[in-house]
Design a protein around this motif. Structure first.
Motif, PDB file in Angstrom:
ATOM      1  N   ASN A   1       0.797  -1.222   0.000  1.00  0.00           N
ATOM      2  CA  ASN A   1       0.000   0.000   0.000  1.00  0.00           C
ATOM      3  C   ASN A   1       0.831   1.276   0.000  1.00  0.00           C
ATOM      4  N   PHE A   2       2.154   1.137  -0.050  1.00  0.00           N
ATOM      5  CA  PHE A   2       3.028   2.302   0.083  1.00  0.00           C
ATOM      6  C   PHE A   2       4.179   2.150  -0.906  1.00  0.00           C
TER       7      PHE A   2
ATOM      8  N   ALA B   1       6.142   9.899  -3.155  1.00  0.00           N
ATOM      9  CA  ALA B   1       5.590   8.780  -2.398  1.00  0.00           C
ATOM     10  C   ALA B   1       4.114   8.633  -2.729  1.00  0.00           C
TER      11      ALA B   1
ATOM     12  N   VAL C   1       0.522   6.508  -1.419  1.00  0.00           N
ATOM     13  CA  VAL C   1      -0.207   5.668  -0.482  1.00  0.00           C
ATOM     14  C   VAL C   1      -1.540   5.322  -1.118  1.00  0.00           C
TER      15      VAL C   1
END
Length: 370
Positions: free
Chosen positions: A335-336, A366, A368
């Motif tokens: 999930n990241f 990044a 998420v």
């Protein structure tokens, strides 16, 4: 009530955010599933530090902004009704670069783009979608782009970057539509729809006597551990105003193969009387455009490296572009994700050959998702 956290690969989640229930993608978080009724939510959040060197103007600019995909949250609904399953999706795509507005009263305004708001009816016959969704022309070209979750070429000042839009493929503009999708037929799927037409001939008496027609045929197979995906899609519409008629046509295509972590992909498009960036209301001429995109990627462990190159040659916009991207994606977990990317973009006046944009971009970001 069930609360199951469904985990998927990063690309599948990005495609879920982009394609939604119409593509047969399950949402990542199921909030309710009881008596044939379900409700789920998916989300995609990203931010990048972007450093861009504008070589023509000798200007270097640093920003913190979102990448090619906006930040989005989507809501999915489903209800079993005997032989039919009724569904729906609404997704809201928002910019994070709207807090420094120069105009009075706009400093905290938020741009929310409702790109999907539709219902579906599924059965043995396939699926019928009614509402607003991404178009079919160039759909797989963009959703199967290896840098979908990256940055790519420069875009809107307060919005997303452009990825490979206008340097390899046009954007499948979300539009009001009625679309049919067939069941899987030994790897083949067919989609065909009627969409709200664009006013490509402007004036007091402009006329669209028929809707816009779009379609896509896709094929997916696994042959001796080689995963193959192929597609062909198209668009046609006609607009007129008195003696002026503009027929708009577009054809998109592509092939993608993956084996043992290595993925190779090639796609392209050709069009006439059609804006090769995105379709919209505005006068166009029956001039040509074409483009292509070639990509290679290699996944090892939690990492993936991508090399991408695309071009568009647009007589209709008097524009030639090329974009080269080198990207590195690292999955911290399912999930990241962390991303590092370099892009070199250039566009030229097609008639004179004069360079109008030349930029090198470094992006660190990044993502998420759920």
């Amino acid at each position: 009530m069930k609360n199951n956290n469904v985990r998927k690969s990063g690309l599948a989640i990005a495609m879920a955010a982009a394609m939604g229930a119409s593509a047969g993608v399950n949402a990542a978080v199921e909030l309710y599933n009881q008596d044939g009724n379900s409700f789920s939510v998916d989300g995609y959040f990203n931010a990048f530090y972007v450093n861009r060197d504008d070589k023509l103007n000798d200007v270097r600019d640093s920003r913190v902004k979102m990448g090619f995909l906006p930040n989005t949250i989507g809501f999915n609904f489903s209800k079993d009704m005997g032989d039919l399953t009724l569904g729906g999706r609404s997704s809201f795509w928002t910019t994070i670069n709207d807090s420094l507005g120069a105009d009075a009263g706009t400093a905290t305004d938020t741009q929310i783009d409702v790109r999907q708001f539709y219902a579906t009816v599924d059965g043995d016959f396939g699926q019928v979608l009614i509402g607003k969704d991404f178009g079919l022309y160039a759909r797989s070209n963009i959703f199967l782009d290896e840098i979908l979750m990256g940055v790519g070429s420069p875009g809107l000042e307060g919005g997303v970057s452009f990825g490979n839009i206008r340097s390899g493929y046009p954007y499948p503009t979300p539009s009001a539509q009625i679309t049919y999708r067939s069941p899987d037929m030994s790897g083949f799927k067919v989609a065909a729809g009627v969409l709200d037409p664009a006013d490509t001939v402007t004036g007091a008496n402009d006329e669209n006597s028929a809707p816009r027609f779009e379609s896509e045929v896709t094929y997916n197979a696994n042959l001796k551990d080689i995963a193959l995906a192929g597609w062909v899609n198209g668009r046609y519409q006609s607009a007129e105003n008195g003696a002026t008629t503009v027929d708009s046509t577009g054809l998109g295509y592509g092939l993608k193969a993956s084996v043992a972590g290595l993925t190779l992909a090639a796609s392209g498009f050709t069009s006439k009387g059609d804006n090769p960036v995105l379709i919209g209301n505005g006068a166009v001429t029956e001039d040509d455009a074409d483009g292509f995109l070639v990509q290679g990627s290699y996944a090892f462990g939690a990492n993936r490296v991508v090399l991408s190159y695309g071009e568009t040659d647009a007589e209709i916009l008097n524009l030639e572009t090329e974009s080269t991207t080198l990207g590195f994606f690292h999955d911290v977990n399912s999930n990241f994700k962390l991303v590092a990317e370099y892009n070199r973009y250039e566009d030229n006046n097609r008639s004179t050959g004069v360079t109008t944009t030349e930029a090198d971009t470094i992006a660190l970001g990044a993502i998420v998702m759920f």
